[in-house]
Structures are given as structure tokens and as C-alpha cells.
Design an enzyme around this catalytic site. Structure first.
Site, short mmCIF file in Angstrom:
data_model
loop_
_atom_site.label_atom_id
_atom_site.label_comp_id
_atom_site.label_asym_id
_atom_site.label_seq_id
_atom_site.Cartn_x
_atom_site.Cartn_y
_atom_site.Cartn_z
N ASP A 120 0.86 -1.15 0.11
CA ASP A 120 0.09 -0.01 0.15
C ASP A 120 0.82 1.14 0.09
O ASP A 120 1.51 1.61 0.88
CB ASP A 120 -0.77 -0.17 1.22
CG ASP A 120 -1.96 1.00 1.27
OD1 ASP A 120 -1.67 2.13 0.54
OD2 ASP A 120 -2.92 0.98 1.89
N HIS B 145 -3.74 0.47 -2.50
CA HIS B 145 -4.66 1.15 -1.69
C HIS B 145 -6.14 1.14 -2.04
O HIS B 145 -6.26 1.80 -3.15
CB HIS B 145 -3.98 2.47 -1.34
CG HIS B 145 -4.85 3.36 -0.36
ND1 HIS B 145 -4.82 3.29 0.79
CD2 HIS B 145 -5.78 4.24 -0.58
CE1 HIS B 145 -5.46 3.80 1.57
NE2 HIS B 145 -6.30 4.55 0.86
#
Length: 441
Positions: free
Chosen positions: A349, A380
Site C-alpha cells: 500500500d 490502496h
């Protein structure tokens, strides 16, 4: 021939595409190329938990949690779910591309939304957007006892195509999805010179109470996306066993708010949200000018600068950055949470940051209510796949809610308990007051 204006526009587009390609290439090289301490720490992080599913597009998922009967049930349910096997994603090591895809993708099909405005005790207003689908259903549709699914956008109030897609998937499966919009966000009127701080759950509590009154026999569930998870986690910790929620889930949550703001974010994520926030705030420049410096606010060059100007450098009650986060950290009361929470996170992420610094693994090891589903690749809030639906995390969340309901029904039968009206816990009597502060425009 192109006009001079057309040439300038074409040059700007080419420059933007070139910059984007460079950033994507840099994001690609970061993952396989760093052979230092950070990669070793991430490797160690991925080794924790129970390996239970080979996900073609995302590597090997692991469930990190405290051992319990519920954990074993979730392990079996998620592990055998065919919906989670998402097919191969052609760019598994390009988290920045996945981030861009998540921000820009439109929902399919376009949802139909019925908006309801809820007036708060201080005369502020939040908006509840009921997803009624592209099929012309009645507003706030669903059966009498269908579970209500509260969808919480990111902290900037940006309702992404991914969040709408989750709502549509839930609607197809018999849920009643509704989006919570904070004061002044997503077209919600700002009727007071006050916005909602990052981790202040007061307005969310009012919305949940209203939903319970409107659907007294239904279970209440909640899902948050990205930085919006700070609000949900703060609510669960502050409310404890009185949260009225049966279960909750967080997609790519931000666990440590202050560290996240101070570390900085990829510009592909920060600038679109910063512009989105400024555009919304500029509509209320006259009202907000009484409490904040609007020139400084609209001139902010980062989300941290905007957050600090909006909530710390106020004219009436200025406070320090440190004091602000003492009251708004998402996990400040995590030990008090009494509702199962599934957190879906990706090790790559680019917004949350490296797992070793950004994931509170000790919380998942020690609390029986927190479950971490960690995958090596997914970006993400992306978790992409090629099959219809495009995001396997949406299917994981809905399967998690189904497994929770199944587990609690089994426990009730095993213990011989009378079945409550809401599968998330004991029957809760509706408040003695009636809600007359809700109105629709």
C-alpha cells in the site's frame, strides 16, 4: 492545423502522461529492488498469521488474529470462498497504478441514490445516501430485517467508484447500503461553521442511532474505505459494547493518523483529494471565514497543512497539533472495542506506508475483535482482479459478514439462547424519543 491553445493543451497532456509513466515506473521498481531492512521487515510481516488462501492476483493472503472459535470459523469461510479467487492482475507490482485505477474507475452500472439529510443536535447536517440500485427500487429498499450496510468514504469525503461498486454488490445480495457523508462533504450542506475532525465520531454516532430507529429489526454493519477508517475505528473504540453495530470492516485503513499526515503521501493520492476538499470548502468560504483563515486554508499544499489550518489554527479555539491528535487518533480507545472488525490491508500500500511502521500487529495478536487480512499486493483500496466486480476485497467483506451471521446463529443454537432481533448482539430497545430531525431535500 492545431491552434496555439490546442498545442499548449496537447503539450500539457503529454507532459502529464510522461510524469505519470515515470511515477508508475518508479513505483514498479521500488518493490523488487529494495533489498534492505525495509523489505526484510515486510517479509517478516507477511510471515505472521495463518496462510489460508492462494490468491492468483495478490499472492498469499494471511489472517493475523488472536486464536478463537470465531477466528477458526472465519478462516474456514474465507478460505473456501470461490469469490475470493480473483484471477491474475497484469500489474501486481505497480501499486501506484492500482491507486490511480481505484480513484478514477467509474462504477458499473451507475447507481441510483436517494439522499436523506439528518439534522444534528447542534443544527449541523450530515447526509445519508441510500443506494437503491439501477433497478428503480424504493428509497432505502430491502426487506424488513435485511441488514443495513453503512459505507464510510475516505476522510476527504470522496465517494470512489470502488465504494459505490461495493454498495451495489451488497444491494444485489440483500443488504440495504447507505453512504455516510460528513458535514460539508459530497454536496452535504454546511449549516454550522464546524466540520468533523479526523477521529471525532460524534456525528457518526447520531447517524447510527437514527439508522437503528429506522430499521429496529435489522442488523447494522459498517465498512470504511482508506482514511475514512479512522472515523470508524474511533467510533468502535469510544462506543465499546454500545456501538449498535453487529460487525465492521475496513478497506486499506489508516491506523495511525498523526504519523500518516506527517509522513506525506504519494501525489497521485494527495493532490486529487486536496483539490476535492478545497473545492468543497470554497463553497462555504463566507461562513468558514469567521473561524479560520480562508486564504491560508485554500492555499494549503498538503493534506496535513489543510488539516492543521482547519482544526488547530482556528480563531476561537486554537490548539496544538499534539493536542489535536490526542483526541483524534483512530486507535486511542481500541482496547474498548467490542465488535468484530476485519481489516483488509496490502503490504505494498503506497498510501498507508511500510507494514512494519503502519500496521499495529500487536493489536491483532492480543484483541479477540480485530482481524487482519494481509495480502502482499493490492495497492490502496485496489485489490484488483479481472473478473466482474474488479475488486476481490468487496467479495471478502460480504463473505465476512455472511460468516459472522452464520457463526452467531450457530452459537445461539448451541447455547439454547432465544434468537435476538439483531444477529450482532442482544436486543436493543429503540430510544424513547422520536426522530423528527431527519428530512429529505
Amino acid at each position: 492545423m492545431l491552434s496555439p491553445e490546442g498545442l499548449v493543451a496537447a503539450a500539457a497532456v503529454l507532459m502529464g502522461l510522461g510524469l505519470l509513466a515515470w511515477c508508475l515506473w518508479a513505483g514498479r521498481l521500488e518493490v523488487p529492488g529494495d533489498v534492505g531492512e525495509e523489505e526484510e521487515e515486510e517479509e517478516e510481516e507477511e510471515e505472521e498469521g495463518i496462510l489460508f488462501m492462494a490468491e492468483e492476483g495478490s499472492g498469499h493472503c494471511r489472517l493475523l488474529c488472536k486464536p478463537s472459535a470465531l477466528a477458526q470459523h472465519l478462516l474456514r469461510s474465507l478460505g473456501r470462498s470461490a469469490a475470493l479467487r480473483g484471477g491474475r492482475w497484469p500489474w501486481p507490482r505497480w501499486p501506484r497504478f492500482q491507486l490511480l485505477w481505484q480513484l478514477l474507475q467509474p462504477p458499473e452500472p451507475e447507481p441510483v441514490v436517494a439522499r436523506e439529510l439528518l439534522q444534528l443536535p447542534d443544527a449541523g447536517v450530515v447526509a445519508l445516501d441510500w443506494l437503491v440500485g439501477p433497478w428503480g427500487a424504493a428509497g432505502g429498499g430491502g426487506g424488513v430485517s435485511s441488514p443495513v450496510l453503512l459505507l464510510i468514504p475516505n476522510a476527504a469525503g470522496k465517494v470512489t467508484g470502488g465504494l459505490l461498486q461495493l454498495g451495489l454488490r451488497a444491494l444485489e445480495r440483500g443488504f440495504i447500503p447507505v453512504i455516510f457523508n460528513r458535514r460539508g462533504h459530497n454536496g452535504c450542506p454546511l449549516t454550522t461553521a464546524r466540520l468533523q475532525p479526523f477521529g471525532d465520531p460524534g456525528d457518526l454516532r447520531e447517524a447510527v442511532t437514527y439508522l437503528q430507529c429506522r430499521h429496529p429489526s435489522a442488523s447494522l454493519l459498517a465498512v470504511s474505505e482508506g482514511s475514512g477508517s479512522g472515523l470508524l475505528l474511533a467510533y468502535l473504540g469510544e462506543s465499546g459494547s454500545s456501538s449498535r453495530l453487529a460487525a465492521a470492516a475496513c478497506l486499506s485503513p489508516i491506523f495511525r493518523g498523526r504519523d500518516w499526515f506527517e509522513a506525506g503521501m504519494p501525489w497521485l493520492y494527495e493532490w486529487p483529494l486536496l483539490l476535492h476538499l478545497k473545492q468543497g470548502l470554497s463553497r462555504y468560504a463566507g461562513a468558514l471565514a469567521e473561524v479560520v483563515d480562508m486564504d491560508m486554508l485554500l492555499g494549503s499544499r498538503s493534506l496535513r497543512e489543510l488539516e492543521e489550518t482547519l482544526f488547530c489554527r482556528t480563531r476561537s479555539r486554537p490548539t496544538s497539533w499534539e493536542c489535536y491528535w490526542e483526541r483524534n487518533e483512530p486507535l486511542r480507545d481500541a482496547d474498548e472495542a467490542a465488535v468484530p472488525v476485519l481489516c483488509l490491508c496490502s503490504a505494498d500500500d503506497p498510501v498507508r506506508g511500510p507494514p512494519a511502521q503502519s500496521l499495529p500487529t500487536e493489536l491483532f495478536r492480543s484483541s479477540p475483535y480485530f482481524f487482519l487480512l494481509l495480502t502482499p499486493h493490492g495497492g490502496h483500496c485496489g485489490f484488483p482482479r479481472r473478473r466482474p466486480g474488479r475488486c476481490w476485497a468487496h467479495e471478502a467483506v460480504l463473505e465476512y459478514f455472511r460468516a459472522m451471521a452464520e457463526f452467531l446463529r450457530t452459537e445461539e443454537r448451541r447455547k439454547g439462547l432465544p434468537r435476538p432481533r439483531r444477529w450482532g448482539g442482544p436486543s436493543v430497545e429503540p430510544p424513547v424519543f422520536t426522530w423528527q430531525r431527519s428530512y429529505t431535500r
